[in-house]
Design a protein around this motif. Structure first.
Motif, mmCIF file in Angstrom:
data_model
loop_
_atom_site.group_PDB
_atom_site.id
_atom_site.type_symbol
_atom_site.label_atom_id
_atom_site.label_comp_id
_atom_site.label_asym_id
_atom_site.label_seq_id
_atom_site.Cartn_x
_atom_site.Cartn_y
_atom_site.Cartn_z
ATOM 1 N N LYS A 86 -20.829 -3.572 73.970
ATOM 2 C CA LYS A 86 -21.057 -3.856 75.402
ATOM 3 C C LYS A 86 -22.091 -4.500 76.094
ATOM 4 O O LYS A 86 -22.017 -5.222 77.019
ATOM 5 C CB LYS A 86 -20.173 -2.724 76.314
ATOM 6 C CG LYS A 86 -18.737 -2.341 75.723
ATOM 7 C CD LYS A 86 -18.375 -1.320 76.667
ATOM 8 C CE LYS A 86 -16.917 -1.147 76.655
ATOM 9 N NZ LYS A 86 -16.106 -0.367 77.641
ATOM 10 N N LEU A 87 -23.391 -4.150 75.573
ATOM 11 C CA LEU A 87 -24.470 -4.412 76.127
ATOM 12 C C LEU A 87 -25.293 -5.632 75.146
ATOM 13 O O LEU A 87 -25.421 -6.803 75.647
ATOM 14 C CB LEU A 87 -25.519 -3.322 76.724
ATOM 15 C CG LEU A 87 -26.671 -3.705 77.237
ATOM 16 C CD1 LEU A 87 -26.538 -4.417 78.564
ATOM 17 C CD2 LEU A 87 -27.681 -2.587 77.380
ATOM 18 N N PHE A 88 -25.677 -5.115 74.022
ATOM 19 C CA PHE A 88 -26.608 -5.846 73.196
ATOM 20 C C PHE A 88 -26.051 -7.179 72.870
ATOM 21 O O PHE A 88 -26.314 -8.407 72.786
ATOM 22 C CB PHE A 88 -27.159 -5.202 71.939
ATOM 23 C CG PHE A 88 -27.960 -4.197 72.494
ATOM 24 C CD1 PHE A 88 -28.838 -3.902 73.474
ATOM 25 C CD2 PHE A 88 -28.224 -3.147 71.504
ATOM 26 C CE1 PHE A 88 -29.583 -2.912 73.886
ATOM 27 C CE2 PHE A 88 -29.331 -1.910 71.857
ATOM 28 C CZ PHE A 88 -29.951 -2.196 72.882
ATOM 29 N N LYS A 89 -24.810 -7.090 72.269
ATOM 30 C CA LYS A 89 -24.097 -8.253 71.893
ATOM 31 C C LYS A 89 -23.948 -9.302 72.934
ATOM 32 O O LYS A 89 -24.142 -10.336 72.757
ATOM 33 C CB LYS A 89 -22.786 -7.940 71.203
ATOM 34 C CG LYS A 89 -22.697 -7.415 69.989
ATOM 35 C CD LYS A 89 -21.500 -7.612 69.097
ATOM 36 C CE LYS A 89 -21.535 -7.101 67.736
ATOM 37 N NZ LYS A 89 -20.140 -7.116 67.119
ATOM 38 N N LYS A 137 -28.909 -6.189 85.351
ATOM 39 C CA LYS A 137 -28.842 -7.333 86.091
ATOM 40 C C LYS A 137 -27.501 -8.021 85.288
ATOM 41 O O LYS A 137 -27.646 -8.033 83.888
ATOM 42 C CB LYS A 137 -29.924 -8.658 85.867
ATOM 43 C CG LYS A 137 -30.214 -9.336 87.270
ATOM 44 C CD LYS A 137 -31.403 -9.887 87.119
ATOM 45 C CE LYS A 137 -31.224 -11.411 87.764
ATOM 46 N NZ LYS A 137 -32.496 -12.157 87.517
ATOM 47 N N GLY A 138 -26.399 -8.568 85.927
ATOM 48 C CA GLY A 138 -25.240 -9.209 85.129
ATOM 49 C C GLY A 138 -24.368 -8.225 84.431
ATOM 50 O O GLY A 138 -23.392 -8.531 83.856
ATOM 51 N N TRP A 143 -32.752 0.891 80.116
ATOM 52 C CA TRP A 143 -31.894 1.272 81.059
ATOM 53 C C TRP A 143 -30.830 2.081 80.172
ATOM 54 O O TRP A 143 -30.632 3.055 80.941
ATOM 55 C CB TRP A 143 -31.265 0.111 82.021
ATOM 56 C CG TRP A 143 -32.242 -0.405 82.791
ATOM 57 C CD1 TRP A 143 -32.648 -1.944 82.915
ATOM 58 C CD2 TRP A 143 -32.980 0.159 83.808
ATOM 59 N NE1 TRP A 143 -33.653 -2.024 83.716
ATOM 60 C CE2 TRP A 143 -33.960 -0.933 84.599
ATOM 61 C CE3 TRP A 143 -33.368 1.490 84.335
ATOM 62 C CZ2 TRP A 143 -34.973 -0.611 85.580
ATOM 63 C CZ3 TRP A 143 -34.202 1.770 85.392
ATOM 64 C CH2 TRP A 143 -35.035 0.613 85.862
ATOM 65 N N LEU A 144 -29.886 1.737 79.421
ATOM 66 C CA LEU A 144 -29.062 2.108 78.979
ATOM 67 C C LEU A 144 -29.209 3.003 77.383
ATOM 68 O O LEU A 144 -28.532 3.190 76.582
ATOM 69 C CB LEU A 144 -27.931 1.568 78.588
ATOM 70 C CG LEU A 144 -27.253 0.859 79.848
ATOM 71 C CD1 LEU A 144 -26.162 -0.153 79.695
ATOM 72 C CD2 LEU A 144 -26.657 2.092 80.775
ATOM 73 N N SER A 145 -30.523 3.554 77.445
ATOM 74 C CA SER A 145 -30.987 4.262 76.311
ATOM 75 C C SER A 145 -30.823 5.627 76.586
ATOM 76 O O SER A 145 -31.439 6.275 77.519
ATOM 77 C CB SER A 145 -32.352 4.417 76.053
ATOM 78 O OG SER A 145 -33.061 5.155 75.267
ATOM 79 N N PRO A 146 -29.713 6.571 75.940
ATOM 80 C CA PRO A 146 -29.499 7.822 76.538
ATOM 81 C C PRO A 146 -30.774 8.776 76.111
ATOM 82 O O PRO A 146 -31.024 9.566 76.977
ATOM 83 C CB PRO A 146 -28.316 8.370 75.416
ATOM 84 C CG PRO A 146 -27.533 6.878 74.961
ATOM 85 C CD PRO A 146 -28.614 5.949 74.963
ATOM 86 N N ALA A 147 -31.464 8.613 75.080
ATOM 87 C CA ALA A 147 -32.602 9.264 74.629
ATOM 88 C C ALA A 147 -33.704 9.198 75.833
ATOM 89 O O ALA A 147 -34.366 10.166 76.458
ATOM 90 C CB ALA A 147 -33.323 8.724 73.422
ATOM 91 N N ALA A 148 -33.950 8.004 76.332
ATOM 92 C CA ALA A 148 -34.938 7.662 77.492
ATOM 93 C C ALA A 148 -34.348 8.463 78.707
ATOM 94 O O ALA A 148 -35.222 9.116 79.483
ATOM 95 C CB ALA A 148 -35.146 6.280 77.521
ATOM 96 N N ARG A 149 -33.240 8.310 79.047
ATOM 97 C CA ARG A 149 -32.484 9.054 80.220
ATOM 98 C C ARG A 149 -32.656 10.504 80.170
ATOM 99 O O ARG A 149 -33.001 11.024 81.220
ATOM 100 C CB ARG A 149 -30.945 8.671 80.238
ATOM 101 C CG ARG A 149 -30.694 7.408 80.794
ATOM 102 C CD ARG A 149 -29.285 6.885 80.740
ATOM 103 N NE ARG A 149 -29.189 5.711 81.577
ATOM 104 C CZ ARG A 149 -28.279 5.506 82.369
ATOM 105 N NH1 ARG A 149 -27.415 6.354 83.207
ATOM 106 N NH2 ARG A 149 -28.562 4.350 82.978
ATOM 107 N N PHE A 150 -32.611 11.000 78.903
ATOM 108 C CA PHE A 150 -32.636 12.445 78.654
ATOM 109 C C PHE A 150 -34.196 12.631 79.177
ATOM 110 O O PHE A 150 -34.375 13.879 80.042
ATOM 111 C CB PHE A 150 -32.429 12.728 77.402
ATOM 112 C CG PHE A 150 -32.862 13.987 76.871
ATOM 113 C CD1 PHE A 150 -32.090 14.924 77.332
ATOM 114 C CD2 PHE A 150 -33.829 14.301 75.818
ATOM 115 C CE1 PHE A 150 -32.741 16.588 76.785
ATOM 116 C CE2 PHE A 150 -34.243 15.492 75.501
ATOM 117 C CZ PHE A 150 -33.647 16.701 75.881
#
Lengths: 222, 222
Positions: free
Chosen positions: B114-117, B209-210, B8-15
């Motif tokens: 903010k996400l992975f950790k 989620k979360g 979801w929060l991969s900028p490259a995938a969003r692009f």
């Protein structure tokens, strides 16, 4: 004459040097110590990074892939990004692979630890970072082996931007003596082929004062 | 139907999602936890990274710029990389800028801290890294301001890949609530324009989620 701002062991600048030479575009080299963040250089490229190519009309070009695509568009021959959409995709994927993946996993560490730290008195090289880079380099040499076992050049039967990108990074690792060629016969065969090109040979006369290249660095047969 | 492996929060995938939607190419999204290093996924992309686009014939495409150029070649309309060689250069320079520079200086830190950790129990977020990213973000928002004061879209009068790349990264920073829009009126004006596109709106329904997005994340007027 166009001017290329560079420094000697910047793989991205080496890549553009090879493209320019392949396309027979004459250029002057100018060393830019990007870490000085010289205002006149930042005006050319707000990212503050080499390579920057300034053409005869004074326009400045930066961003390694943007420069490469631009050169291909304005000087199409000899073609370095050629073939079907799928073949062009594969060339671009590999160029991205070498600059992004090999770059961040191998050459950036080598240049930081073995060159910058020494020249800028930033303390001892981090042997853990060098060990990591050496380990990663093996994985990349395995991948190049996989490619050249199937293809004469990395993306197919012709020399393309993909070979220029790989040669730019491999030549930096080889300058530092990080490649044990006897372990990589297929990569060596490809590199001998690539080194014999006039465009790549120009990289091999590079000498950095106070940091000699590995003994076989400039040998065409090694 | 083509499948896009992403998270979801991969900028490259969003692009790539924005490019596909602009070009009206239908696709299914499949979440790939690249950190699992799933062998079937590594077979699609040895770099082990999202995005990977698998087309109807089963061929897999990876490398963010290689995918973008491929899509532009096989589905030329609407053109997202257009104009003279100089205009195309500028679009590519900016795409490279956002993915490489904004990506490594801002979004990568935000996503890691903010996400992975948090999700992987990798300990407390590093507040120094978050502060650095916030500082760097301001420099990038200044640069975007500089661009949109002169141009309707980032590379000129039309929406191009450059806007898609910037929107991919800005939308991630905005998901985390890192942009104080009242301080950046010109960027906001551009982002309102970009958010109103169907292609970008699809990003705004993303919910992890979360980890709720900032309150204004999906608002078209904010």
């Amino acid at each position: 004459m166009p001017v290329l701002y560079h420094h000697w062991l910047s793989p991205a600048a080496r890549f553009v040097r090879v493209l320019l030479a392949e396309k027979r575009i004459g250029f002057d080299l100018r060393i830019e110590k990007e870490w000085d963040r010289r205002p006149a250089f930042l005006a050319l490229n707000p990212a503050g990074e080499v390579p920057v190519l300034v053409m005869d009309d004074g326009k400045a070009y930066s961003g390694v892939m943007a420069i490469a695509e631009f050169l291909e568009e304005v000087v199409p021959e000899p073609a370095l990004l050629t073939g079907s959409a799928d073949e062009r995709y594969e060339i671009r994927r590999l160029v991205g692979w070498f600059h992004t993946k090999l770059g961040s996993e191998v050459t950036r560490h080598l240049v930081t630890e073995k060159l910058f730290k020494r020249f800028f008195g930033m303390g001892e090289p981090d042997s853990e970072a060098i060990r990591c880079a050496a380990h990663n380099l093996k994985i990349h040499l395995k991948y190049i082996t996989f490619l050249v076992e199937r293809r004469h050049y990395l993306a197919g039967q012709q020399f393309t931007m993909a070979d220029a990108a790989a040669a730019a990074h491999i030549s930096v690792a080889d300058y530092f003596g990080n490649i044990y060629w006897q372990d990589w016969p297929h990569v060596k065969e490809w590199y001998v082929r690539v080194k014999s090109r006039r465009s790549v040979r120009t990289l091999l006369s590079d000498k950095i004062k106070g940091l000699a290249p590995s003994p076989h660095y400039s040998e065409l047969d090694f």
